[in-house]
Design an enzyme around this catalytic site. Sequence first.
Site, PDB file in Angstrom:
ATOM      1  N   TYR A 110      53.272 -37.681  10.551  1.00 63.33           N
ATOM      2  CA  TYR A 110      52.942 -37.638   9.126  1.00 63.33           C
ATOM      3  C   TYR A 110      51.697 -38.450   8.753  1.00 63.33           C
ATOM      4  CZ  TYR A 110      57.087 -34.923   7.805  1.00 63.33           C
ATOM      5  OH  TYR A 110      58.020 -33.930   7.647  1.00 63.33           O
ATOM      6  N   SER A 157      56.916 -42.275   8.904  1.00 68.53           N
ATOM      7  CA  SER A 157      55.672 -41.592   8.468  1.00 68.53           C
ATOM      8  C   SER A 157      54.418 -41.948   9.266  1.00 68.53           C
ATOM      9  CB  SER A 157      55.368 -41.829   6.973  1.00 68.53           C
ATOM     10  OG  SER A 157      56.155 -41.001   6.161  1.00 68.53           O
ATOM     11  N   THR A 158      54.506 -42.904  10.191  1.00 67.15           N
ATOM     12  CA  THR A 158      53.266 -43.362  10.847  1.00 67.15           C
ATOM     13  C   THR A 158      52.892 -42.565  12.099  1.00 67.15           C
ATOM     14  OG1 THR A 158      54.343 -45.004  12.259  1.00 67.15           O
ATOM     15  CG2 THR A 158      53.668 -45.723  10.057  1.00 67.15           C
ATOM     16  N   GLY A 159      53.679 -41.537  12.428  1.00 68.62           N
ATOM     17  CA  GLY A 159      53.358 -40.709  13.588  1.00 68.62           C
ATOM     18  C   GLY A 159      52.770 -39.391  13.124  1.00 68.62           C
ATOM     19  N   GLY A 201      58.686 -36.576  17.903  1.00 64.43           N
ATOM     20  CA  GLY A 201      58.673 -38.002  17.601  1.00 64.43           C
ATOM     21  C   GLY A 201      60.043 -38.648  17.700  1.00 64.43           C
ATOM     22  N   VAL A 202      60.293 -39.573  16.794  1.00 64.86           N
ATOM     23  CA  VAL A 202      61.555 -40.323  16.847  1.00 64.86           C
ATOM     24  C   VAL A 202      62.733 -39.411  16.480  1.00 64.86           C
ATOM     25  CG1 VAL A 202      61.425 -41.262  14.482  1.00 64.86           C
ATOM     26  CG2 VAL A 202      62.550 -42.566  16.262  1.00 64.86           C
ATOM     27  N   ASP A 203      62.492 -38.425  15.639  1.00 69.61           N
ATOM     28  CA  ASP A 203      63.529 -37.447  15.263  1.00 69.61           C
ATOM     29  C   ASP A 203      64.031 -36.720  16.520  1.00 69.61           C
ATOM     30  OD1 ASP A 203      65.120 -35.914  13.617  1.00 69.61           O
ATOM     31  OD2 ASP A 203      63.497 -34.731  12.746  1.00 69.61           O
ATOM     32  N   ILE A 222      64.133 -46.767  19.759  1.00 68.35           N
ATOM     33  CA  ILE A 222      65.205 -47.047  18.782  1.00 68.35           C
ATOM     34  C   ILE A 222      66.556 -46.480  19.233  1.00 68.35           C
ATOM     35  CG2 ILE A 222      64.932 -44.992  17.299  1.00 68.35           C
ATOM     36  CD1 ILE A 222      65.041 -47.009  14.885  1.00 68.35           C
ATOM     37  N   ASN A 238      62.496 -34.621   8.451  1.00 69.58           N
ATOM     38  CA  ASN A 238      61.657 -33.786   7.574  1.00 69.58           C
ATOM     39  C   ASN A 238      62.533 -33.160   6.495  1.00 69.58           C
ATOM     40  OD1 ASN A 238      62.733 -31.234   8.755  1.00 69.58           O
ATOM     41  ND2 ASN A 238      61.657 -31.985  10.561  1.00 69.58           N
TER      42      ASN A 238
HETATM   43  N1  APR Z   1      61.763 -45.232  18.959  1.00 67.27           N
HETATM   44  C1  APR Z   1      61.075 -45.887  18.007  1.00 67.27           C
HETATM   45  N2  APR Z   1      59.957 -45.395  17.441  1.00 67.27           N
HETATM   46  C2  APR Z   1      59.515 -44.182  17.863  1.00 67.27           C
HETATM   47  C3  APR Z   1      60.180 -43.434  18.846  1.00 67.27           C
HETATM   48  C4  APR Z   1      61.357 -44.007  19.410  1.00 67.27           C
HETATM   49  N3  APR Z   1      62.062 -43.379  20.356  1.00 67.27           N
HETATM   50  N4  APR Z   1      59.506 -42.270  19.034  1.00 67.27           N
HETATM   51  C5  APR Z   1      58.445 -42.303  18.205  1.00 67.27           C
HETATM   52  N5  APR Z   1      58.447 -43.455  17.508  1.00 67.27           N
HETATM   53  C6  APR Z   1      57.510 -43.934  16.490  1.00 67.27           C
HETATM   54  C7  APR Z   1      56.118 -43.327  16.476  1.00 67.27           C
HETATM   55  O1  APR Z   1      55.292 -44.016  17.402  1.00 67.27           O
HETATM   56  C8  APR Z   1      55.699 -43.600  15.038  1.00 67.27           C
HETATM   57  O2  APR Z   1      55.149 -44.892  14.906  1.00 67.27           O
HETATM   58  O3  APR Z   1      58.035 -43.574  15.226  1.00 67.27           O
HETATM   59  C9  APR Z   1      57.000 -43.558  14.257  1.00 67.27           C
HETATM   60  C10 APR Z   1      57.172 -42.356  13.365  1.00 67.27           C
HETATM   61  O4  APR Z   1      56.602 -41.232  13.992  1.00 67.27           O
HETATM   62  P1  APR Z   1      57.209 -39.763  13.942  1.00 67.27           P
HETATM   63  O5  APR Z   1      58.438 -39.695  14.750  1.00 67.27           O
HETATM   64  O6  APR Z   1      56.103 -38.831  14.265  1.00 67.27           O
HETATM   65  O7  APR Z   1      57.673 -39.616  12.382  1.00 67.27           O
HETATM   66  P2  APR Z   1      56.819 -39.266  11.061  1.00 67.27           P
HETATM   67  O8  APR Z   1      55.414 -39.688  11.147  1.00 67.27           O
HETATM   68  O9  APR Z   1      57.660 -39.791   9.926  1.00 67.27           O
HETATM   69  O10 APR Z   1      56.814 -37.694  11.021  1.00 67.27           O
HETATM   70  C11 APR Z   1      58.006 -37.013  10.711  1.00 67.27           C
HETATM   71  O11 APR Z   1      57.966 -35.715  12.684  1.00 67.27           O
HETATM   72  O12 APR Z   1      59.274 -34.872  14.316  1.00 67.27           O
HETATM   73  C12 APR Z   1      58.965 -34.793  13.091  1.00 67.27           C
HETATM   74  O13 APR Z   1      61.026 -33.987  12.186  1.00 67.27           O
HETATM   75  C13 APR Z   1      60.046 -34.977  12.059  1.00 67.27           C
HETATM   76  O14 APR Z   1      58.753 -33.423  10.859  1.00 67.27           O
HETATM   77  C14 APR Z   1      59.138 -34.787  10.914  1.00 67.27           C
HETATM   78  C15 APR Z   1      57.915 -35.627  11.280  1.00 67.27           C
END
Ligand code: APR
Length: 191
Positions: free
Chosen positions: A134, A130-132, A41-43, A20, A33
Amino acid sequence: MEKLYDLPNSRQIRLIEGDITRISADAIANAANSGLAGGGGVDGAIHRAGGPEIMRELDEIRPTVGRLPAGQAVATSAGRLPAKFVFHAVGPVYRGGHSGEPEALAECYRTCLSMADERSCRSISFPAISTGIYGYPAEPAARIAIREVISFLRDRALHVQEVIFVQFGAAAFAVYETTLAYALQVDPSAN
Ligand code: APR
């Protein structure tokens, strides 16, 4: 991989497999979060690619909002990302699906879509919130995201013309492809 879906009134949903942080949009939704503290993750990817300006802005916002409940979001600029804004949305931690997670996840999408529209954004991109870390299962999460986006584009969007779902990996892309095909087929007004 990329697919474009046309909706009525020149609105579009774009589905992209990729990172993204590499895709241009007026606004990017981040899966943040409650502490707005950054993470993995994406954050993590958004903060790394966007640079320190994003965290500097969050440092100023944090004391005024406290811990952000699931479903809500705050806006910052996008630093070096190809966007104007990042909306840091807090998704629900999945605990089996009967603790308000579906409602909180739906609210995340509605919150970000409204924030984009209020800022006159033409486009907004979403990861699968939320799909990673979380733990929300991909398919029900996709159904919620797609339902909220179709409903917003159909009934409420004033400025937002395009919503971009950015899926990380072929499996996640396939879930969205199937779910979008089904949602657009059963919703005659969104064909
Ligand atoms: N681009 C697009 N999608 C991504 C990327 C990226 N660069 N990196 C990871 N993802 C996808 C993951 O594969 C997943 O399907 O984003 C989705 C969400 O995953 P997470 O980033 O783990 O987010 P989430 O499940 O909402 O958990 C949030 O993760 O890092 C922490 O600070 C964040 O504590 C919070 C938690």
